[in-house]
Design a protein around this motif. Structure first.
Motif, mmCIF file in Angstrom:
data_model
loop_
_atom_site.group_PDB
_atom_site.id
_atom_site.type_symbol
_atom_site.label_atom_id
_atom_site.label_comp_id
_atom_site.label_asym_id
_atom_site.label_seq_id
_atom_site.Cartn_x
_atom_site.Cartn_y
_atom_site.Cartn_z
ATOM 1 N N VAL A 275 44.701 49.514 24.219
ATOM 2 C CA VAL A 275 45.215 48.662 23.867
ATOM 3 C C VAL A 275 45.718 47.942 24.389
ATOM 4 O O VAL A 275 45.223 46.334 24.541
ATOM 5 C CB VAL A 275 45.295 49.168 21.999
ATOM 6 N N MET A 423 55.579 60.198 18.559
ATOM 7 C CA MET A 423 53.955 60.426 18.412
ATOM 8 C C MET A 423 53.071 60.004 19.504
ATOM 9 O O MET A 423 52.197 59.624 19.416
ATOM 10 C CB MET A 423 53.720 59.541 16.712
ATOM 11 N N ASN B 510 50.654 66.881 16.940
ATOM 12 C CA ASN B 510 49.909 65.769 15.948
ATOM 13 C C ASN B 510 50.175 64.607 16.698
ATOM 14 O O ASN B 510 49.181 63.760 16.108
ATOM 15 C CB ASN B 510 50.556 65.341 14.954
ATOM 16 N N ALA B 511 50.922 64.119 17.578
ATOM 17 C CA ALA B 511 50.446 63.288 18.082
ATOM 18 C C ALA B 511 49.213 62.980 18.959
ATOM 19 O O ALA B 511 48.951 63.871 19.257
ATOM 20 C CB ALA B 511 52.036 62.997 20.146
ATOM 21 N N GLU B 514 44.702 60.589 16.945
ATOM 22 C CA GLU B 514 44.081 59.243 16.537
ATOM 23 C C GLU B 514 42.456 59.264 16.795
ATOM 24 O O GLU B 514 40.862 59.292 15.855
ATOM 25 C CB GLU B 514 44.505 57.856 17.337
ATOM 26 N N GLN B 516 40.157 61.572 17.387
ATOM 27 C CA GLN B 516 39.297 62.882 16.499
ATOM 28 C C GLN B 516 40.196 63.189 15.092
ATOM 29 O O GLN B 516 38.818 62.979 14.465
ATOM 30 C CB GLN B 516 40.710 64.188 16.321
ATOM 31 N N ALA B 517 40.578 61.566 14.522
ATOM 32 C CA ALA B 517 40.323 61.079 12.966
ATOM 33 C C ALA B 517 39.206 59.820 12.800
ATOM 34 O O ALA B 517 39.627 59.802 11.136
ATOM 35 C CB ALA B 517 41.719 60.367 12.141
ATOM 36 N N GLY B 518 38.653 59.561 14.277
ATOM 37 C CA GLY B 518 37.477 58.233 13.716
ATOM 38 C C GLY B 518 38.159 57.011 13.944
ATOM 39 O O GLY B 518 37.911 55.838 13.507
ATOM 40 N N ILE B 519 39.825 57.460 14.180
ATOM 41 C CA ILE B 519 40.877 55.361 14.600
ATOM 42 C C ILE B 519 40.627 55.310 15.889
ATOM 43 O O ILE B 519 41.304 56.539 16.724
ATOM 44 C CB ILE B 519 42.658 55.803 13.984
ATOM 45 N N LEU B 520 40.236 54.514 16.067
ATOM 46 C CA LEU B 520 39.708 53.907 17.273
ATOM 47 C C LEU B 520 40.982 52.728 17.952
ATOM 48 O O LEU B 520 40.339 51.368 16.976
ATOM 49 C CB LEU B 520 38.589 53.568 17.989
ATOM 50 N N ILE B 521 41.453 52.690 18.270
ATOM 51 C CA ILE B 521 42.701 52.070 18.589
ATOM 52 C C ILE B 521 42.452 51.516 20.170
ATOM 53 O O ILE B 521 42.414 51.841 21.076
ATOM 54 C CB ILE B 521 44.034 52.178 18.561
ATOM 55 N N GLY B 522 41.859 50.350 20.148
ATOM 56 C CA GLY B 522 41.702 49.258 21.748
ATOM 57 C C GLY B 522 40.697 49.841 22.008
ATOM 58 O O GLY B 522 40.072 49.099 23.438
ATOM 59 N N THR B 532 36.111 58.873 26.595
ATOM 60 C CA THR B 532 37.540 59.367 26.145
ATOM 61 C C THR B 532 37.221 60.362 25.325
ATOM 62 O O THR B 532 38.109 61.817 25.186
ATOM 63 C CB THR B 532 38.215 58.404 25.027
#
Lengths: 539, 539
Positions: A275, A423, B510-511, B514, B516-522, B532
């Motif tokens: 990001v 994290m 857990n680090a 994102e 995997q959870a559908g959270i796309l940052i950047g 990725t």
């Protein structure tokens, strides 16, 4: 003003302090938020206790440092028993109501250990960080574990937006030339309009939900946390906001080539994140920042309508209105995206407090330069609503003295913020143990010092270098400043952070009561006892 | 050894580490406790986390530093939600049973806030620091607020001791020549026998109560905290123990005239306390210390009988037996009475661990010189009973590795102890705010450094000056040592102390989830996402 006092506490998510015209943005006009600043006090040095949603919010909601409440990152449950704003206000008969986001995760293990059922009256509040939930929406609903099928989806469905996952596919998507759905997660689509009408976007929806609450609120005083998800990413906004701003409205990134040369290891690791690289690209900035500005512009428009509504309802005269954010957004400054480190665009927040009381008339329209912390809001609300903030629990300070006087008030000398990056990729990259990924910032307005576990610190001279381009953390000429700031940080660590079950007053009142209780320590004979009883007025 | 493992955790109150023959006392023979040391490991550097009952015990019972649990002085409630040894053992099916003293005060305000009823199954344990109470007796029952009419009074009454308050008037009183009752609180009466038969004194009574528990214990494994009040004051003991020792058996006080000249302000204030002045008088020492020794001798005799009982019951082979104390007693050393500061007679405790497992055979009868802390016992018991100590909650370390090997084990480099003297005269004398009465000790075996808020520190060289007669806290030649120890203390403060709702392992697992959870940052476009996903094995 009557006895019944309410608080409307509006929080944006990821709103930079300087993306409002009252805070100096040259191109983004936010007249409605500016009007709040004219009616109240605009705090110019307000810092969050952690520059990321979860821990920052847990500090807002508990009035306690991250060090104290222990929820150091997103999704780390707030330990059961940690007193919240809701607990404090409940004691004085005020409802603490949530409309929007908290990022709270319940300590289900702790609740089970204490036998607190989540469905009980108390358990429901414990699980929701002390809030009575009118509507909770943490604002990210992709398919997958976060996708909680929010009420917002049903709302959009009723408004005619079909198919699955309205949040993702309509409110946070755009359309291609051939009508194909384009993910709003992707920065490349930020210049396109979202697939909802502006009136159906998340911001007006949640404000509507606040109004729904007001309509059924009844007579009990309330503190409503109207917690908007925007302008947090996905950076996408409906028409007409999507093209209200263009590349010319984007202010240049605050950054220098020198920052990339031999940076502090943690800063270096964060600059290397995807990001950060994305926002270091000016084309990306030119595409994304106008959307970010559009999201803010929509918030401002909606705030304007909201204030009209409050006025119509006769609520303005007894309602404290607070406007703030949970942290900022680098937007490419310092070669960074997102937030998480301690440069001003990340750790500093807008904070406007409109106090309707006559006592606050003298400060209306003024700017306060004191070091304010996010944890100050909880005691402010308690005091405003007629309570006495518990200083053994609430580590912030009520802002009322700052609202009631233009004279200098005895105030804190340092603001603190913390960050646990265990994290994050930085941990892997730097090869650190989870427990050691700790950063702590301390600032006194002039200097900003950042302690990094196992590494050299960072240091910025906010007076000579207000945009923080020069890290003096390794500069031998500044050893004395580092030493002084480090000692101030150490002093803060040493304070009581967990002695919450007794007040200083109770300690003072209970000290030295042994003899009264028949506990005779160090007396040799009856005569000594009688003499002391006489001295203490006990005989 | 079967699967069922018990723990018998014997704690004395105010027993100095060096008032046992196995720890080197020249005149006080304690063969039965010495036998425990022969059968187990005797720890020679065990420190309490606060040199006074309440906070020390809360650290023993939670496995956490005072800084972490927040109960910094006697009577300060342990905050609700603070996990206890009882919670940890409950999870693995072990009962944690109290027979004797804890000094716990319940956080009734916190319990009410969370809706935990004191009479509920869980509430009863929360209110009692995680213990299932077989018998609680905090050991001080003068008339007045502390006088809780203990079961011990009824016991003495049944044994024929008449009138009101048997604890005060019989067990802790003596008789004058004309039969008049003389208060055992008064040091001047310490040489007289208490008015009960030895068999009816508090020590044998509480051990009898432990046996009562064993008789009804049933099959569930247990950890019993047999928590004796003695040799804590009142310093009075029944015949024949009252005159077993005389003035010749009293070892000279460790003190020097130099200590009184320009002492550290806090030390100076404590030296000025009534009890310190009393114990600075050699006549008082000659009268009181033999009683203190008699109380210990009685404990030793009773421990001998107790071990016979355990053997008869077949319990020795599966029961870990631990013998320790909650802090020491100055007894006139350093011109001090009582405890509360950090000289070895106060902060160091005897600690003997008899581990019946074959794995521990190699260390039987040995002396361990590692820096051990009171908080190590809770994780030791958890691990011994088959559990895995939770490192995010339990700040101590299981001692099992030290019991299982004579080879050096990677171990902590520093031991910590804290003290909050806001309840003491020293605060008034020094004119300090309640919040600032904080002391913190750190030792690495060689140096002992004591940070005193707002004052110079104290420093002792334990190698050159093992009796701590020379405070080097203001000596310019030791600036480097002070700096080093201060930095080590700072590092300890900076650690996570409240992040108890997640483990390091969970964070590591857990680090970076994102995407995997559908959270796309950047991400700028679909291609980057696909690339990725491919790299992370998600597509």
């Amino acid at each position: 003003m009557g006895d019944k006092r309410n608080v409307l506490w509006i929080m944006c998510d990821q709103l930079r302090f300087d993306y409002l015209s009252c805070y100096g943005h040259p191109h983004l006009q936010t007249p409605n938020i500016d009007k709040l600043a004219e009616r109240g006090v605009r705090f110019n040095r307000a810092y969050v206790q952690s520059p990321i949603c979860g821990p920052s919010r847990m500090s807002f909601y508990t009035g306690r440092y991250v060090r104290s409440h222990g929820s150091t990152w997103n999704g780390i449950p707030l330990r059961v028993g940690e007193p919240t704003l809701g607990d404090h206000l409940h004691e004085i008969g005020v409802r603490t109501v949530l409309v929007g986001k908290t990022h709270m995760r319940a300590d289900t293990e702790g609740m089970a250990r204490l036998g607190i059922a989540a469905e009980s009256f108390i358990g429901a509040r414990v699980a929701e960080c002390g809030f009575e939930v009118f509507e909770r929406d943490d604002g990210l609903h992709p398919d997958g574990p976060y996708g909680a099928n929010p009420a917002y989806d049903s709302y959009l469905k009723a408004e005619g937006y079909d198919g699955p996952n309205q949040w993702e596919n309509w409110a946070n998507s755009a359309e291609g030339e051939d009508g194909e759905v384009l993910s709003g997660w992707l920065l490349g689509h930020a210049d396109k309009p979202a697939r909802v009408n502006a009136e159906h976007a998340e911001t007006p929806y949640m404000i509507k939900r606040f109004k729904d609450f007001v309509e059924v609120a009844g007579d009990q005083p309330w503190c409503v946390h109207l917690s908007l998800i925007k302008p947090h990413w996905p950076y996408i906004v409906p028409a007409p906001y999507h093209d209200m701003y263009g590349a010319d409205d984007v202010i240049p990134a605050i950054r220098s080539q020198a920052e990339r040369e031999n940076p502090h290891p943690v800063f270096g690791a964060f600059m290397g994140e995807r990001v950060s690289k994305a926002f270091s690209n000016d084309k990306t900035r030119a595409k994304v920042i106008p959307a970010y500005m559009g999201l803010i512009k929509q918030i401002d428009d909606e705030i304007g309508k909201l204030m009209e509504y409050l006025e119509e309802k006769g609520l303005l005269e007894n309602t404290m209105v607070v406007f703030t954010s949970d942290h900022g957004d680098y937007l490419g400054d310092h070669w960074m995206g997102e937030k998480e480190l301690f440069h001003e665009p990340s750790v500093k927040i807008p904070l406007i407090v409109v106090d309707p009381r006559a006592e606050a008339d003298c400060t209306r329209g003024t700017v306060n330069e004191d070091l304010v912390e996010a944890i100050d809001l909880a005691p402010t609300f308690v005091e405003f609503c007629g309570g006495t903030p518990k200083s053994n629990v609430l580590e912030g300070r009520s802002l009322l003295p700052l609202l009631e006087s233009l004279e200098p008030v005895e105030w804190r000398e340092f603001a603190i913020s913390e960050y646990d990056y265990s994290m994050r990729n930085a941990r892997m990259e730097l090869g650190l143990p989870v427990a050691d990924c700790r950063l702590a910032m301390i600032t006194d307005k002039h200097w900003k010092f950042i302690h990094a576990e196992g590494m050299r610190p960072m240091l910025f001279d906010l007076q000579q270098d207000p945009t923080e381009l020069q890290d003096l953390g390794a500069n031998p000429n500044y050893a004395a400043e580092r030493e002084r700031m480090s000692e101030a940080l150490f002093a803060w660590y040493r304070k009581h952070h967990t002695r919450i079950t007794i007040t200083d007053k109770q300690i003072a009142a209970n000290a030295g009561k042994e003899l009264q209780a028949g506990i005779l320590i160090g007396y040799t004979d009856e005569e000594e006892v009688e003499e002391t009883k006489h001295q203490q007025g006990l005989s």
